[in-house]
Write an enzyme that holds these catalytic residues in place. Structure first.
Site, PDB file in Angstrom:
ATOM      1  N   ARG A 187     -39.925 -31.593 -13.394  1.00 60.55           N
ATOM      2  CA  ARG A 187     -41.304 -32.105 -13.399  1.00 60.55           C
ATOM      3  C   ARG A 187     -41.653 -32.641 -14.775  1.00 60.55           C
ATOM      4  O   ARG A 187     -42.275 -33.677 -14.927  1.00 60.55           O
ATOM      5  CB  ARG A 187     -42.281 -30.980 -13.062  1.00 60.55           C
ATOM      6  CG  ARG A 187     -42.487 -30.723 -11.590  1.00 60.55           C
ATOM      7  CD  ARG A 187     -43.316 -29.487 -11.374  1.00 60.55           C
ATOM      8  NE  ARG A 187     -42.793 -28.349 -12.117  1.00 60.55           N
ATOM      9  CZ  ARG A 187     -43.322 -27.130 -12.063  1.00 60.55           C
ATOM     10  NH1 ARG A 187     -44.373 -26.893 -11.307  1.00 60.55           N
ATOM     11  NH2 ARG A 187     -42.805 -26.138 -12.773  1.00 60.55           N
ATOM     12  N   THR A 188     -41.262 -31.852 -15.800  1.00 58.33           N
ATOM     13  CA  THR A 188     -41.536 -32.287 -17.166  1.00 58.33           C
ATOM     14  C   THR A 188     -40.227 -32.337 -17.934  1.00 58.33           C
ATOM     15  O   THR A 188     -39.308 -31.554 -17.656  1.00 58.33           O
ATOM     16  CB  THR A 188     -42.480 -31.306 -17.874  1.00 58.33           C
ATOM     17  OG1 THR A 188     -41.926 -29.986 -17.752  1.00 58.33           O
ATOM     18  CG2 THR A 188     -43.855 -31.315 -17.242  1.00 58.33           C
TER      19      THR A 188
ATOM     20  N   ARG B 293     -33.947 -22.271  -2.697  1.00 59.88           N
ATOM     21  CA  ARG B 293     -34.403 -21.724  -1.429  1.00 59.88           C
ATOM     22  C   ARG B 293     -33.917 -22.668  -0.334  1.00 59.88           C
ATOM     23  O   ARG B 293     -33.819 -23.883  -0.549  1.00 59.88           O
ATOM     24  CB  ARG B 293     -35.945 -21.636  -1.360  1.00 59.88           C
ATOM     25  CG  ARG B 293     -36.538 -20.476  -2.155  1.00 59.88           C
ATOM     26  CD  ARG B 293     -36.200 -19.135  -1.535  1.00 59.88           C
ATOM     27  NE  ARG B 293     -36.780 -18.000  -2.254  1.00 59.88           N
ATOM     28  CZ  ARG B 293     -36.164 -17.327  -3.212  1.00 59.88           C
ATOM     29  NH1 ARG B 293     -34.952 -17.666  -3.600  1.00 59.88           N
ATOM     30  NH2 ARG B 293     -36.768 -16.306  -3.787  1.00 59.88           N
TER      31      ARG B 293
ATOM     32  N   GLU C 115     -32.636 -16.873   6.735  1.00 63.73           N
ATOM     33  CA  GLU C 115     -31.515 -16.061   6.260  1.00 63.73           C
ATOM     34  C   GLU C 115     -31.482 -14.777   7.085  1.00 63.73           C
ATOM     35  O   GLU C 115     -32.428 -13.996   7.017  1.00 63.73           O
ATOM     36  CB  GLU C 115     -31.688 -15.730   4.764  1.00 63.73           C
ATOM     37  CG  GLU C 115     -31.410 -16.920   3.867  1.00 63.73           C
ATOM     38  CD  GLU C 115     -31.735 -16.664   2.397  1.00 63.73           C
ATOM     39  OE1 GLU C 115     -32.066 -15.526   2.038  1.00 63.73           O
ATOM     40  OE2 GLU C 115     -31.642 -17.636   1.615  1.00 63.73           O
TER      41      GLU C 115
ATOM     42  N   HIS D  64     -27.176 -14.954   0.008  1.00 56.03           N
ATOM     43  CA  HIS D  64     -28.237 -14.750  -0.981  1.00 56.03           C
ATOM     44  C   HIS D  64     -27.882 -13.616  -1.942  1.00 56.03           C
ATOM     45  O   HIS D  64     -28.580 -12.598  -2.019  1.00 56.03           O
ATOM     46  CB  HIS D  64     -29.580 -14.492  -0.292  1.00 56.03           C
ATOM     47  CG  HIS D  64     -30.746 -14.849  -1.172  1.00 56.03           C
ATOM     48  ND1 HIS D  64     -31.972 -15.256  -0.688  1.00 56.03           N
ATOM     49  CD2 HIS D  64     -30.896 -14.862  -2.514  1.00 56.03           C
ATOM     50  CE1 HIS D  64     -32.809 -15.511  -1.691  1.00 56.03           C
ATOM     51  NE2 HIS D  64     -32.167 -15.277  -2.816  1.00 56.03           N
ATOM     52  N   ILE D  65     -26.820 -13.827  -2.674  1.00 57.93           N
ATOM     53  CA  ILE D  65     -26.339 -12.795  -3.603  1.00 57.93           C
ATOM     54  C   ILE D  65     -26.536 -13.211  -5.058  1.00 57.93           C
ATOM     55  O   ILE D  65     -25.876 -12.697  -5.960  1.00 57.93           O
ATOM     56  CB  ILE D  65     -24.848 -12.476  -3.340  1.00 57.93           C
ATOM     57  CG1 ILE D  65     -24.002 -13.762  -3.340  1.00 57.93           C
ATOM     58  CG2 ILE D  65     -24.683 -11.730  -2.033  1.00 57.93           C
ATOM     59  CD1 ILE D  65     -22.496 -13.488  -3.288  1.00 57.93           C
ATOM     60  N   GLY D  66     -27.445 -14.124  -5.294  1.00 61.11           N
ATOM     61  CA  GLY D  66     -27.659 -14.665  -6.637  1.00 61.11           C
ATOM     62  C   GLY D  66     -27.895 -13.614  -7.712  1.00 61.11           C
ATOM     63  O   GLY D  66     -27.498 -13.801  -8.857  1.00 61.11           O
TER      64      GLY D  66
END
Lengths: 326, 332
Positions: free
Chosen positions: B181-182, B243, B272, B291-293
């Site tokens: 975004r920035t 996500r 999930e 989803h094991i981040g």
């Protein structure tokens, strides 16, 4: 179509030999003979062959083959490892041997890190769970070990070892290394690596032990019962060197007993392992089928280098990557 | 001593949805724990005592039906940095604070992103399957991946996690593009050798690996759809650690089946887990992890400790270190 190109022997195209996508490089400079055809025509073709372009250890540079090649000037190997070649014997025939260092280093270092991360974070197990037809909820128990900030001990700090260190540094890993000779202060500083004169110290301190040595009589069974027992029970062994550097029976025992946490191997002995080998069924083992250099880009670079080495030998020029017996 | 501890609601004690034992030990040092099941069995008894709701991997869901059972609730302490599963304005309107755990998740998430990138690029999963297959007689010479060193990685979302991905990519001499975004300051860019792409389209066209590391917001839902995937190189790999909803999954399936992109590696999907007949599960060029981040012992422990700190501060009326305030939130 006859031409003036020198004749070169290869194993085959496809199968255990070259992928089709690199044949243009070979054919640009050589008249290529495949081993199977050669064996049916050895009397006629033998004397014409000046180069053997070896891929994946084939065709094997054994006396039974070499005696059919009276004009052979060079065995040009694809890859940097030449433990499968009897260097003194081949040299005694007046034949030069070449390999392909440097061009293999990046891809090999990449697979080393890929194996380290896949093992640490249990990626293969994760995928198998994620696609399991019987999975109905996300299990909370698939826990791995932290890579960032952990200690990686590199045994064999050559070109590949240094590149692995460079990649480890990006993860804020503490880098230890053991090598026959210590590297320069600049080399060490560049990757933040600390020398461990005694390999035992490296084994005791490391969370990830990375094997990146050549296979020689000195490094055969370098990692056996004693070395594995010095490692932390939470540690991971990663081998991208050669299978025989590790005593596989000792490794199986260490993995079964929890002496070490896990192993990730791109190389075994033999390759492939017998289908009933215990390493294949241990849940804390990740094995890849010797894919260290398996990208199109790197494979093409290797083949180009093989060609350059062979041509230099045939033309009596300075050979970029000659390997001389000690 | 039990009575003096604050009461906290968790989804489950032990078991598959619950905390690992060593993590629940940390919680038990500070809280008297009630499971969601026990609350539902006796809401009149437990409900009014509970001042803290501890959320781990989306459970228990902070929905009105639950929150109305908890009149004394002071704080929803969520584990992890994502808060897309929480209606923060609604929860705040009940006089309840919301806290997450930024910072402590970043290393493990960045590590997994790199692990997925490398595993996909070099076909580690396929390689292992061949190596252990009872039918394998010879090692294949044709299991070829794509080069990582020197390739171009495009990071979409250059927050704390995205930046750490850039740091790791630099070690592989990757060319680093980013879209955010920035724009980051010059010093940040120079430290990792990252080039800003004002347009997402430019990043997609130029990248060999597109890594999605954004937050899920209304602005990023469906960010990667048909158009975006068609801009990517046919040799490119999509890596998603943000996500599931950031990617339009039907479009992804189509792109993977048609060769629009080479492969995808996903730690997150929507839902999930995916339904068992979902096409993503059977495509050969997809790597999925459940989803094991943040799934390492060290990181999970750090997250739980942060949840505790946030919750205790809220209960004691002190400033909450990681309170989620939706107005004027600083970019990470």
């Amino acid at each position: 179509m006859e031409d003036n190109k020198p004749w070169a022997l290869i194993s085959e195209v496809g199968g255990q030999g070259y992928i089709e996508e690199v044949m243009d490089i070979l054919k640009q400079h050589f008249h290529i003979i495949c081993h199977k055809d050669f064996l049916q025509n050895s009397a006629v073709q033998g004397p014409k062959i000046q180069a053997m372009l070896m891929w994946n250890t084939f065709p094997a540079a054994e006396p039974s083959l070499l005696r059919l090649l009276p004009s052979l000037k060079v065995v040009s190997n694809g890859g940097v490892g030449i433990d499968h070649l009897d260097l003194p014997y081949i040299s005694s025939l007046g034949v030069k041997v070449t390999n392909t260092p440097d061009v293999v280093s990046d891809a090999t270092a990449d697979i080393a890190m890929g194996l380290l991360l896949a093992s640490a974070r249990r990626i293969v197990e994760g995928h198998q769970l994620a696609v399991d037809p019987n999975m109905t909820y996300l299990s909370q128990s698939l826990m791995g070990v932290e890579v960032t900030g952990s200690t990686m001990g590199i045994i064999g700090m050559g070109r590949i070892g240094c590149k692995i260190a460079q990649r480890g540094k990006g993860f804020d890993m503490r880098i230890l290394y053991h090598n026959r000779t210590r590297r320069s202060v600049e080399d060490e500083r560049a990757v933040g690596a600390s020398y461990r004169e005694k390999v035992d110290d490296l084994l005791k301190e490391s969370d990830f032990v990375m094997l990146a040595v050549n296979l020689t009589p000195e490094t055969t069974a370098l990692i056996s019962h004693r070395e594995l027992s010095l490692m932390k029970p939470t540690a991971t062994l990663v081998n991208i060197s050669r299978g025989p550097v590790v005593d596989q029976d000792a490794l199986v025992k260490a993995l079964r007993s929890g002496t070490i946490r896990a192993a990730a191997l791109d190389v075994t002995h033999p390759e492939p392992l017998p289908r009933d080998h215990p390493l294949l069924s241990l849940s804390n083992v990740l094995i890849t089928p010797h894919v260290g250099t398996n990208t199109y880009t790197t494979t093409r670079k290797m083949v180009q280098k093989m060609v350059d080495n062979a041509l230099a030998a045939l033309n009596g020029q300075s050979i970029p990557n000659e390997v001389k017996p000690k | 001593m039990e009575e003096e501890k604050t009461w906290a609601l968790v989804s489950e004690l032990g078991g598959e949805f619950g905390y690992l034992e060593e993590l629940s030990d940390i919680l038990k040092q500070h809280f008297h724990l009630v499971s969601h099941r026990d609350l539902l069995r006796n809401p009149a008894l437990y409900g009014p005592k509970i001042q803290v709701l501890l959320i781990w991997k989306y459970f228990p869901a902070a929905e009105p039906s639950l929150l109305r059972l908890l009149p004394s609730l002071k704080v929803v302490a969520s584990g992890g940095v994502g808060i897309d599963h929480l209606d923060v304005p609604f929860i705040n309107s009940l006089g309840v604070k919301v806290a997450n755990t930024p910072g402590v998740v970043s290393n493990a998430s960045a590590d997994l992103a790199m692990g997925l990138l490398l595993a996909s690029a070099r076909k580690v999963l396929e390689g292992h399957q061949i190596a252990v297959d009872p039918k394998t007689i010879n090692l294949p010479q044709s299991l070829m991946g794509v080069e990582v060193t020197g390739s171009t990685v495009g990071i979409v979302g250059m927050g704390e996690i995205g930046y750490k991905i850039a740091q790791r990519s630099k070690g592989f001499e990757m060319k680093i593009l980013y879209h955010n975004r920035t724009r980051r300051c010059v010093a940040d860019e120079r430290a990792v050798g990252a080039s800003y792409c004002r347009s997402l389209e430019e990043l997609l066209r130029r990248s060999d690996f597109v890594v999605i590391a954004v937050r899920l917001t209304p602005a990023t839902a469906g960010l990667i759809g048909h158009t975006e995937l068609s801009l990517m190189k046919p040799t490119a790999t999509l890596v998603n650690i943000s996500r599931g909803q950031v990617v339009v999954q039907d479009a992804l399936v189509e792109a993977l089946q048609s060769g629009g992109i080479r492969a995808a590696a996903l730690d997150v999907t929507h839902p999930e887990p995916l339904p068992r007949d979902h096409p993503l599960l059977s495509l050969p060029n997809v790597l999925i992890t459940p989803h094991i981040g943040i799934n390492t012992y060290d990181t999970a422990r750090a997250i739980v400790q942060r949840m505790v700190a946030n919750a205790v501060a809220a209960v004691k009326g002190r400033p909450v270190p990681n309170e989620v305030k939706l107005q004027g939130r600083s970019p990470c």
